[in-house]
Design a protein around this motif. Sequence first.
Motif, PDB file in Angstrom:
ATOM      1  N   GLU A 104      84.739  34.311  29.558  1.00 48.86           N
ATOM      2  CA  GLU A 104      83.479  34.217  30.307  1.00 48.86           C
ATOM      3  C   GLU A 104      83.728  34.382  31.806  1.00 48.86           C
ATOM      4  O   GLU A 104      82.936  35.006  32.503  1.00 48.86           O
ATOM      5  N   PHE A 105      84.848  33.846  32.323  1.00 44.02           N
ATOM      6  CA  PHE A 105      85.205  34.078  33.723  1.00 44.02           C
ATOM      7  C   PHE A 105      85.434  35.566  33.966  1.00 44.02           C
ATOM      8  O   PHE A 105      84.998  36.121  34.978  1.00 44.02           O
ATOM      9  N   HIS A 106      86.105  36.220  33.026  1.00 44.69           N
ATOM     10  CA  HIS A 106      86.340  37.660  33.119  1.00 44.69           C
ATOM     11  C   HIS A 106      85.016  38.419  33.200  1.00 44.69           C
ATOM     12  O   HIS A 106      84.887  39.395  33.943  1.00 44.69           O
ATOM     13  N   GLN A 107      84.024  37.968  32.445  1.00 48.30           N
ATOM     14  CA  GLN A 107      82.711  38.610  32.501  1.00 48.30           C
ATOM     15  C   GLN A 107      82.063  38.441  33.874  1.00 48.30           C
ATOM     16  O   GLN A 107      81.313  39.302  34.312  1.00 48.30           O
ATOM     17  N   LEU A 108      82.359  37.341  34.541  1.00 49.99           N
ATOM     18  CA  LEU A 108      81.848  37.117  35.897  1.00 49.99           C
ATOM     19  C   LEU A 108      82.327  38.220  36.836  1.00 49.99           C
ATOM     20  O   LEU A 108      81.600  38.643  37.744  1.00 49.99           O
ATOM     21  N   LEU A 109      83.533  38.714  36.599  1.00 51.49           N
ATOM     22  CA  LEU A 109      84.119  39.764  37.436  1.00 51.49           C
ATOM     23  C   LEU A 109      83.656  41.159  37.026  1.00 51.49           C
ATOM     24  O   LEU A 109      83.928  42.127  37.731  1.00 51.49           O
ATOM     25  N   PRO A 147      59.465  34.725  12.043  1.00 47.77           N
ATOM     26  CA  PRO A 147      59.357  33.279  12.280  1.00 47.77           C
ATOM     27  C   PRO A 147      60.536  32.684  13.072  1.00 47.77           C
ATOM     28  O   PRO A 147      60.482  31.530  13.481  1.00 47.77           O
ATOM     29  N   VAL A 148      61.580  33.470  13.303  1.00 45.12           N
ATOM     30  CA  VAL A 148      62.781  32.947  13.949  1.00 45.12           C
ATOM     31  C   VAL A 148      62.592  32.886  15.463  1.00 45.12           C
ATOM     32  O   VAL A 148      62.239  33.876  16.099  1.00 45.12           O
ATOM     33  N   LYS A 149      62.839  31.703  16.006  1.00 43.74           N
ATOM     34  CA  LYS A 149      62.819  31.505  17.451  1.00 43.74           C
ATOM     35  C   LYS A 149      64.067  30.710  17.803  1.00 43.74           C
ATOM     36  O   LYS A 149      64.291  29.619  17.276  1.00 43.74           O
ATOM     37  N   ILE A 150      64.888  31.257  18.680  1.00 45.21           N
ATOM     38  CA  ILE A 150      66.154  30.623  19.033  1.00 45.21           C
ATOM     39  C   ILE A 150      66.141  30.268  20.513  1.00 45.21           C
ATOM     40  O   ILE A 150      65.927  31.138  21.358  1.00 45.21           O
ATOM     41  N   ASN A 151      66.372  28.988  20.803  1.00 45.97           N
ATOM     42  CA  ASN A 151      66.502  28.538  22.182  1.00 45.97           C
ATOM     43  C   ASN A 151      67.978  28.632  22.532  1.00 45.97           C
ATOM     44  O   ASN A 151      68.791  27.862  22.020  1.00 45.97           O
ATOM     45  N   TYR A 152      68.327  29.565  23.394  1.00 45.54           N
ATOM     46  CA  TYR A 152      69.732  29.794  23.753  1.00 45.54           C
ATOM     47  C   TYR A 152      69.834  29.917  25.264  1.00 45.54           C
ATOM     48  O   TYR A 152      69.214  30.792  25.862  1.00 45.54           O
ATOM     49  N   ALA A 153      70.581  29.058  25.868  1.00 44.23           N
ATOM     50  CA  ALA A 153      70.806  29.064  27.320  1.00 44.23           C
ATOM     51  C   ALA A 153      69.492  28.959  28.093  1.00 44.23           C
ATOM     52  O   ALA A 153      69.317  29.589  29.130  1.00 44.23           O
ATOM     53  N   GLY A 154      68.560  28.170  27.547  1.00 43.05           N
ATOM     54  CA  GLY A 154      67.300  27.952  28.240  1.00 43.05           C
ATOM     55  C   GLY A 154      66.269  29.042  28.053  1.00 43.05           C
ATOM     56  O   GLY A 154      65.184  28.975  28.623  1.00 43.05           O
ATOM     57  N   ASN A 155      66.568  30.042  27.268  1.00 44.47           N
ATOM     58  CA  ASN A 155      65.623  31.124  26.966  1.00 44.47           C
ATOM     59  C   ASN A 155      65.266  31.090  25.489  1.00 44.47           C
ATOM     60  O   ASN A 155      66.099  30.734  24.659  1.00 44.47           O
ATOM     61  N   VAL A 162      80.769  30.096  25.580  1.00 46.14           N
ATOM     62  CA  VAL A 162      82.049  29.401  25.386  1.00 46.14           C
ATOM     63  C   VAL A 162      81.916  28.412  24.229  1.00 46.14           C
ATOM     64  O   VAL A 162      82.802  28.321  23.377  1.00 46.14           O
ATOM     65  N   MET A 163      80.803  27.683  24.191  1.00 51.10           N
ATOM     66  CA  MET A 163      80.584  26.720  23.105  1.00 51.10           C
ATOM     67  C   MET A 163      80.466  27.427  21.757  1.00 51.10           C
ATOM     68  O   MET A 163      81.002  26.942  20.750  1.00 51.10           O
ATOM     69  N   LEU A 164      79.785  28.580  21.719  1.00 50.60           N
ATOM     70  CA  LEU A 164      79.670  29.343  20.481  1.00 50.60           C
ATOM     71  C   LEU A 164      81.041  29.862  20.047  1.00 50.60           C
ATOM     72  O   LEU A 164      81.409  29.791  18.869  1.00 50.60           O
ATOM     73  N   ASP A 165      81.812  30.385  21.010  1.00 50.74           N
ATOM     74  CA  ASP A 165      83.164  30.862  20.713  1.00 50.74           C
ATOM     75  C   ASP A 165      84.044  29.735  20.194  1.00 50.74           C
ATOM     76  O   ASP A 165      84.784  29.903  19.219  1.00 50.74           O
ATOM     77  N   PRO A 220      78.098  35.436  32.620  1.00 53.22           N
ATOM     78  CA  PRO A 220      78.888  34.441  31.892  1.00 53.22           C
ATOM     79  C   PRO A 220      78.029  33.212  31.587  1.00 53.22           C
ATOM     80  O   PRO A 220      77.208  32.814  32.402  1.00 53.22           O
ATOM     81  N   MET A 221      78.201  32.666  30.392  1.00 48.43           N
ATOM     82  CA  MET A 221      77.399  31.497  30.002  1.00 48.43           C
ATOM     83  C   MET A 221      78.275  30.472  29.298  1.00 48.43           C
ATOM     84  O   MET A 221      79.070  30.824  28.423  1.00 48.43           O
TER      85      MET A 221
END
Length: 173
Positions: free
Chosen positions: A123-128, A52-60, A139-142, A134-135
């Motif tokens: 998250e910037f590091h993940q971009l590299l 039954p769990v549905k999570i809307n996260y980052a538009g998905n 950052v908000m969750l962290d 990166p999302m």
Amino acid sequence: MMSRKWERIYFGLAIMIMILIFISSSMTYHQQTVTPELGRLNLNWLHRWLDPVKINYAGNIYSVETEGLVGMIEFLLRKLAHFGSNFLLGLFAYWGFTSKVPNKWFRAVLIWLSCTGYAAFDEFHQLLTGDRTPMIQDVMLDATGALCGVIIATIVMIILEAKANKKKLLAAK
């Protein structure tokens, strides 16, 4: 009050958490994935709770239906790792800076903002890093994890200070 020895231990633990976060964000998704290991386990008993769990996260929308059982479990583990590592970072950093920043309220804000900045850097590091996305939601969750850690650390310090003051009052009588 906390001894300098314990402050150094907590400061060291905060640095260790930061190093682990940095190493983790240096790895590609394929280096980090645990889906093969999860796929070998019999996790069908989790269907009842996760269906039954549905999570809307980052538009998905993340669910067993969209990700499969193993994919949903991995998604939850990844987000728990984000929250949990930053919870510990906020907690340990708050206690590690007790004597360096004696005002508990200023320290709480300073540590939370520092942890949030580190999350943005992560998250910037993940971009590299290849194969990573990166999302801002991470950052908000962290930042939320760090805030919870700082709040718990502050509450514990207030309780310990109240107990110490009560003990001093009783000893003075």
